[in-house]
Design a protein around this motif. Structure first.
Motif, PDB file in Angstrom:
ATOM      1  N   UNK A   1       4.957  -3.574  -8.673  1.00 44.98           N
ATOM      2  CA  UNK A   1       4.174  -2.472  -8.559  1.00 44.98           C
ATOM      3  C   UNK A   1       5.541  -1.345  -8.725  1.00 44.98           C
ATOM      4  N   UNK A   2       5.621  -0.506  -9.650  1.00 47.19           N
ATOM      5  CA  UNK A   2       6.484   0.419  -9.578  1.00 47.19           C
ATOM      6  C   UNK A   2       6.311   1.763  -9.031  1.00 47.19           C
ATOM      7  N   UNK A   3       7.140   2.737  -8.784  1.00 54.09           N
ATOM      8  CA  UNK A   3       6.856   4.000  -8.134  1.00 54.09           C
ATOM      9  C   UNK A   3       6.439   4.118  -6.844  1.00 54.09           C
ATOM     10  N   UNK A   4       6.687   3.069  -6.069  1.00 55.23           N
ATOM     11  CA  UNK A   4       6.478   3.133  -4.592  1.00 55.23           C
ATOM     12  C   UNK A   4       6.893   4.237  -3.836  1.00 55.23           C
ATOM     13  N   UNK A   5       7.530   5.377  -4.310  1.00 50.93           N
ATOM     14  CA  UNK A   5       7.775   6.515  -3.853  1.00 50.93           C
ATOM     15  C   UNK A   5       6.828   7.699  -3.859  1.00 50.93           C
ATOM     16  N   UNK A   6       5.899   7.227  -4.630  1.00 50.57           N
ATOM     17  CA  UNK A   6       4.678   8.360  -4.933  1.00 50.57           C
ATOM     18  C   UNK A   6       3.525   7.788  -4.360  1.00 50.57           C
ATOM     19  N   UNK A   7       3.600   7.681  -3.124  1.00 53.44           N
ATOM     20  CA  UNK A   7       2.428   7.491  -2.450  1.00 53.44           C
ATOM     21  C   UNK A   7       1.229   8.397  -2.653  1.00 53.44           C
ATOM     22  N   UNK A   8       1.545   9.529  -2.485  1.00 54.08           N
ATOM     23  CA  UNK A   8       0.464  10.532  -2.678  1.00 54.08           C
ATOM     24  C   UNK A   8      -0.422  10.432  -3.980  1.00 54.08           C
ATOM     25  N   UNK A   9       0.344  10.092  -5.067  1.00 56.03           N
ATOM     26  CA  UNK A   9      -0.324   9.958  -6.192  1.00 56.03           C
ATOM     27  C   UNK A   9      -0.932   8.513  -6.496  1.00 56.03           C
ATOM     28  N   UNK A  10      -0.882   7.781  -5.588  1.00 61.50           N
ATOM     29  CA  UNK A  10      -1.305   6.401  -5.783  1.00 61.50           C
ATOM     30  C   UNK A  10      -2.688   6.176  -6.160  1.00 61.50           C
ATOM     31  N   UNK A  11      -2.799   5.326  -7.088  1.00 60.33           N
ATOM     32  CA  UNK A  11      -4.120   5.049  -7.952  1.00 60.33           C
ATOM     33  C   UNK A  11      -4.470   3.533  -7.690  1.00 60.33           C
ATOM     34  N   UNK A  12      -3.563   2.855  -7.406  1.00 61.03           N
ATOM     35  CA  UNK A  12      -3.757   1.184  -7.404  1.00 61.03           C
ATOM     36  C   UNK A  12      -3.164   0.709  -5.804  1.00 61.03           C
ATOM     37  N   UNK A  13      -3.961   0.255  -5.066  1.00 58.17           N
ATOM     38  CA  UNK A  13      -3.829   0.039  -3.896  1.00 58.17           C
ATOM     39  C   UNK A  13      -2.711  -1.340  -3.772  1.00 58.17           C
ATOM     40  N   UNK A  14      -2.138  -1.522  -2.586  1.00 54.21           N
ATOM     41  CA  UNK A  14      -1.369  -2.738  -2.364  1.00 54.21           C
ATOM     42  C   UNK A  14      -2.028  -3.847  -2.245  1.00 54.21           C
ATOM     43  N   UNK A  15      -3.298  -3.792  -1.986  1.00 54.53           N
ATOM     44  CA  UNK A  15      -4.359  -4.860  -1.678  1.00 54.53           C
ATOM     45  C   UNK A  15      -4.698  -5.365  -3.179  1.00 54.53           C
ATOM     46  N   UNK A  16      -4.965  -4.252  -3.901  1.00 52.82           N
ATOM     47  CA  UNK A  16      -5.347  -4.627  -5.357  1.00 52.82           C
ATOM     48  C   UNK A  16      -4.213  -5.555  -6.119  1.00 52.82           C
ATOM     49  N   UNK A  17      -2.985  -4.888  -5.885  1.00 53.84           N
ATOM     50  CA  UNK A  17      -1.810  -5.590  -6.469  1.00 53.84           C
ATOM     51  C   UNK A  17      -1.865  -7.085  -5.993  1.00 53.84           C
ATOM     52  N   UNK A  18      -1.863  -7.181  -4.604  1.00 53.96           N
ATOM     53  CA  UNK A  18      -1.667  -8.624  -4.012  1.00 53.96           C
ATOM     54  C   UNK A  18      -2.794  -9.475  -4.398  1.00 53.96           C
ATOM     55  N   UNK A  19      -4.001  -8.950  -4.500  1.00 55.25           N
ATOM     56  CA  UNK A  19      -5.209  -9.960  -5.170  1.00 55.25           C
ATOM     57  C   UNK A  19      -4.969 -10.379  -6.458  1.00 55.25           C
TER      58      UNK A  19
END
Length: 199
Positions: A103-121
């Motif tokens: 998951x790239x652009x980890x510095x843009x948390x305010x613009x996040x559309x995909x959660x870490x939970x979804x990525x891990x899943x």
């Protein structure tokens, strides 16, 4: 992917399709890593299949491991990963191929559309590992992620499709930079030859 590859190899920016090289030392053994930066893959209208260039199929055929990159700020880039994985499984139906979901652009948390939970899943579903990075702010995280993939490749022997490679006549993807260099050299030699004959 290009920015991730540049973070990994310290190369100058290159067009999509470029081939990057880097050497790692893992458990005392030097591993030469080639990263094929494939062009963008998109979903077909029915959202179950992907639309990709032939170059991508060649890269999939030759690859010993895969890095699926998506932006946490772009849900569409995340949606394409499951169909892409199904496409890869059709090319390598029985191979146990190491997979890294990045998951790239980890510095843009305010613009996040995909959660870490979804990525891990999704990583768990596809049988891969997951990491969240920022190619812009922390190239060390990118380096560590690729090194982890190299360790998995080293453990698996990196030969998921060795038998198939000997049987088919597919051309290994080449770096556009090297092809461009050859073309320029040929042009230079041709023009020198013409100049010599006119004298």
């Amino acid at each position: 992917v290009g920015s991730l590859s540049q973070s990994l190899t310290n190369d100058v920016p290159s067009p999509p399709g470029a081939l990057y090289s880097r050497k790692f030392t893992i458990d005392g053994e030097q591993i030469s890593l080639q990263v094929q930066d494939t062009p963008f893959v998109s979903l077909e209208d029915d959202a179950d299949t992907i639309c990709c260039q032939e170059q991508i199929n060649r890269s999939i055929y030759w690859a010993d491991g895969f890095v699926f990159v998506y932006s946490i700020t772009d849900y569409e880039s995340f949606r394409v990963l499951r169909p892409l994985h199904q496409h890869i499984r059709r090319i390598h139906p029985n191979a146990n191929i190491p997979l890294l979901l990045m998951a790239n652009k980890g510095d843009l948390l305010r613009a996040r559309q995909v959660s870490s939970k979804e990525g891990l899943q999704l990583a768990g579903e596809l049988g891969g590992t997951y990491c969240e990075v920022s190619a812009r702010e922390n190239c060390e995280g990118v380096h560590e992620a690729f090194q982890q993939l190299c360790q998995e490749l080293s453990r698996s022997g990196g030969s998921c499709n060795g038998e198939k490679r000997r049987g088919l006549h597919l051309v290994r993807p080449k770096s556009p930079n090297m092809q461009d260099l050859k073309r320029r050299l040929k042009q230079a030699l041709t023009s020198k030859g013409k100049s010599a004959t006119t004298l």
